[in-house]
Motif scaffolding. Structure first.
Motif, PDB file in Angstrom:
ATOM      1  N   PRO A  55       0.792  -1.069   0.209  1.00  7.05           N
ATOM      2  CA  PRO A  55      -0.188  -0.090  -0.137  1.00  7.05           C
ATOM      3  C   PRO A  55       0.828   1.189   0.185  1.00  7.05           C
ATOM      4  O   PRO A  55       2.007   1.188   0.526  1.00  7.05           O
ATOM      5  CB  PRO A  55      -0.665  -0.109   1.164  1.00  7.05           C
ATOM      6  CG  PRO A  55       0.149  -0.951   2.158  1.00  7.05           C
ATOM      7  CD  PRO A  55       0.935  -1.874   1.328  1.00  7.05           C
ATOM      8  N   VAL A  56       0.250   2.357  -0.566  1.00  6.12           N
ATOM      9  CA  VAL A  56       0.947   3.654  -0.067  1.00  6.12           C
ATOM     10  C   VAL A  56       0.047   4.297   0.946  1.00  6.12           C
ATOM     11  O   VAL A  56      -0.855   4.362   0.957  1.00  6.12           O
ATOM     12  CB  VAL A  56       0.334   4.623  -1.519  1.00  6.12           C
ATOM     13  CG1 VAL A  56       0.918   6.295  -1.211  1.00  6.12           C
ATOM     14  CG2 VAL A  56       0.976   3.889  -2.877  1.00  6.12           C
ATOM     15  N   GLU A  57       1.088   4.412   1.825  1.00  7.47           N
ATOM     16  CA  GLU A  57       0.557   4.846   3.254  1.00  7.47           C
ATOM     17  C   GLU A  57       0.880   6.273   3.192  1.00  7.47           C
ATOM     18  O   GLU A  57       1.215   6.919   2.067  1.00  7.47           O
ATOM     19  CB  GLU A  57       1.505   4.210   4.325  1.00  7.47           C
ATOM     20  CG  GLU A  57       1.567   2.881   4.283  1.00  7.47           C
ATOM     21  CD  GLU A  57       2.035   2.174   5.587  1.00  7.47           C
ATOM     22  OE1 GLU A  57       1.781   2.518   6.757  1.00  7.47           O
ATOM     23  OE2 GLU A  57       3.025   1.379   5.321  1.00  7.47           O
ATOM     24  N   TRP A  58       0.414   7.011   4.455  1.00  8.96           N
ATOM     25  CA  TRP A  58       0.115   8.317   4.365  1.00  8.96           C
ATOM     26  C   TRP A  58       1.628   9.105   4.015  1.00  8.96           C
ATOM     27  O   TRP A  58       1.503  10.236   3.261  1.00  8.96           O
ATOM     28  CB  TRP A  58      -0.214   8.795   5.680  1.00  8.96           C
ATOM     29  CG  TRP A  58      -0.475  10.360   5.822  1.00  8.96           C
ATOM     30  CD1 TRP A  58      -0.101  11.451   6.414  1.00  8.96           C
ATOM     31  CD2 TRP A  58      -1.839  10.904   5.307  1.00  8.96           C
ATOM     32  NE1 TRP A  58      -0.794  12.346   6.343  1.00  8.96           N
ATOM     33  CE2 TRP A  58      -1.799  12.145   5.393  1.00  8.96           C
ATOM     34  CE3 TRP A  58      -2.716  10.210   4.572  1.00  8.96           C
ATOM     35  CZ2 TRP A  58      -3.079  13.201   4.926  1.00  8.96           C
ATOM     36  CZ3 TRP A  58      -3.888  11.233   4.092  1.00  8.96           C
ATOM     37  CH2 TRP A  58      -3.711  12.533   4.258  1.00  8.96           C
ATOM     38  N   ALA A  59       2.629   8.508   4.194  1.00 16.06           N
ATOM     39  CA  ALA A  59       4.138   9.370   3.866  1.00 16.06           C
ATOM     40  C   ALA A  59       3.998   8.964   2.579  1.00 16.06           C
ATOM     41  O   ALA A  59       4.713   9.973   1.910  1.00 16.06           O
ATOM     42  CB  ALA A  59       5.012   8.364   4.900  1.00 16.06           C
ATOM     43  N   GLY A  60       3.723   8.224   1.932  1.00 16.87           N
ATOM     44  CA  GLY A  60       3.688   8.085   0.305  1.00 16.87           C
ATOM     45  C   GLY A  60       2.958   9.031  -0.069  1.00 16.87           C
ATOM     46  O   GLY A  60       3.335   9.771  -1.341  1.00 16.87           O
TER      47      GLY A  60
END
Length: 448
Positions: free
Chosen positions: A406-411
């Motif tokens: 997944p693309v997390e918030w930092a991503g």
């Protein structure tokens, strides 16, 4: 702790997450989205020149930054992604907030000719949706027909005639901006099968058309007069009354000489799109309609044609089935009771819906708040039985072992930085990255 997966990070998904953490201190929420970017239609559906509405992203941001909420982008649910049955194994409850993903069809000959698109396809292109493709929307188009008289129809009509000076300060992708700047669309016909008192646009959106530089709004008073409420709109609801008054004002004034024209048309029902010599759409044939006295219209057998090399169909949205969930094909929604998914008229434990997939494509963005709260109230009433089921310590760890990245918030924050950098390089403000490759490459810099 009650663990909940919310599928969809648009307004309905974010408001669902917000209600969950506000109403229960012992809940953890994972918000999953197929796209690497959050905010759904606020990012990919609101017109780029509507910055006030787009600023709602700041409100949705605070929800996704809550310490008990986790954003997981780039995670499709269903075929080719995480099966719905697997989500049920990993979470106590799953709330589906997947919206209405397709457009209603006209069901007329020629609808699929080259040059004829849904308005959603056009909006996705100028909003940099990563699934959008540039199919040459404006190729050779001097005249365009927008079928529909709702806010989306007004949006696309406005974008077609806006100048590059007004759009360069938006986050529109550069390729779309360049194409629109080079476009030569001079006449936009916005056509509805019913009358002005039944149009679905809001007065604020309608009035914007009259403020566009070097653009005239031309209204045929004879068409307006077919509406029984046109002569005396005082009995109409406020929005419809104001709409009629705005249209009447345009109809009564002398049209100025301008480079571009928007022509709201009424009581015309599309019956056929016909091709030009090169096989692209060239003409739209309409049947004149008249009120039937019951709120609808009936055909008159009289026809008219409008030349157009570009046709954008804006006649509504429709939900699509999601693997593993029941679906009502007539309404395009998931059967539910106060947000609880129903299977054969029985409540399915731990499965819920909110937003358009729950109630159909109705209301404005704010309508999702009470809709989400109703669903969350049902879910929390069920919580005592739901939490009895043992779960893995962290579903994300298991999903990663199964190939989900997944693309997390930092991503997502890295994507935002990349879009700000692109804008600066182009001498603009933030400019959206337009494709999957660019988005995912930017997201990976968060962990580089």
């Amino acid at each position: 702790m009650l663990r909940v997966a919310v599928v969809g990070s648009g307004p309905s998904g974010c408001y669902t997450a917000q209600s969950l953490v506000q109403l229960d201190r012992d809940v953890l929420v994972d918000v999953l989205d197929r796209l690497p970017c959050p905010y759904g239609l606020v990012r990919y559906g609101v017109a780029p020149d509507h910055e006030k509405i787009k600023s709602l992203q700041n409100t949705l941001r605070t929800i996704l930054e809550d310490e008990r909420v986790r954003f997981l982008g780039g995670v499709p649910v269903g075929p080719g992604g995480v099966p719905t049955a697997r989500l049920r194994e990993l979470y106590h409850a799953v709330v589906y907030c997947v919206g209405a993903a397709t457009d209603r069809r006209l069901g007329i000959p020629g609808e699929d000719l080259p040059g004829s698109w849904s308005a959603t396809e056009f909006v996705s292109w100028y909003s940099a949706h990563p699934d959008a493709v540039d199919d040459g929307f404006l190729r050779g188009a001097r005249s365009a027909v927008v079928i529909g008289v709702g806010n989306v129809a007004v949006d696309v009509a406005r974008i077609l005639v806006r100048g590059v000076a007004e759009l360069s300060g938006t986050d529109m992708p550069q390729a779309a901006l360049d194409t629109l700047a080079a476009g030569r669309v001079a006449d936009v016909h916005m056509v509805g099968r019913r009358g002005p008192s039944q149009a679905r646009f809001t007065t604020k959106e309608l009035r914007e058309l009259g403020a566009l530089p070097d653009t005239a709004v031309l209204v045929d008073p004879a068409e307006l007069a077919l509406d029984p409420a046109y002569g005396d709109p005082s009995g109409l609801p406020g929005t419809q009354r104001r709409n009629v008054e705005v249209l009447r004002g345009w109809a009564e004034r002398t049209a100025p000489e301008t480079a571009r024209r928007i022509r709201p048309r009424f009581f015309l029902r599309p019956v056929e799109l016909t091709a030009d010599d090169d096989g692209r759409v060239g003409t739209v044939r309409f049947e004149r309609t008249v009120p039937d006295g019951c709120g609808g219209v009936t055909g008159t057998g009289r026809y008219t044609e409008i030349e157009a090399r570009l046709v954008l169909r804006s006649v509504g949205y429709r939900g699509v089935p999601l693997e593993g969930l029941p679906f009502d094909a007539a309404s395009g929604t998931v059967p539910h009771r106060a947000g609880r998914v129903l299977r054969a008229d029985a409540v399915a434990p731990g499965e819920y819906v909110s937003g358009w997939i729950k109630r159909g494509p109705t209301g404005v963005i704010g309508t999702n708040r009470p809709c989400a709260k109703e669903t969350v109230t049902s879910l929390l009433a069920d919580a005592a039985s739901l939490v009895r089921r043992d779960l893995p310590a962290d579903p994300l760890r298991l999903l990663r072992t199964e190939g989900v990245e997944p693309v997390e918030w930092a991503g997502w924050q890295a994507i935002e930085r990349a879009e700000a950098g692109l804008g600066a390089a182009l001498g603009r403000r933030v400019v959206k990255l337009p494709d999957w490759e660019a988005l995912l490459a930017a997201a990976r810099t968060a962990t580089a």
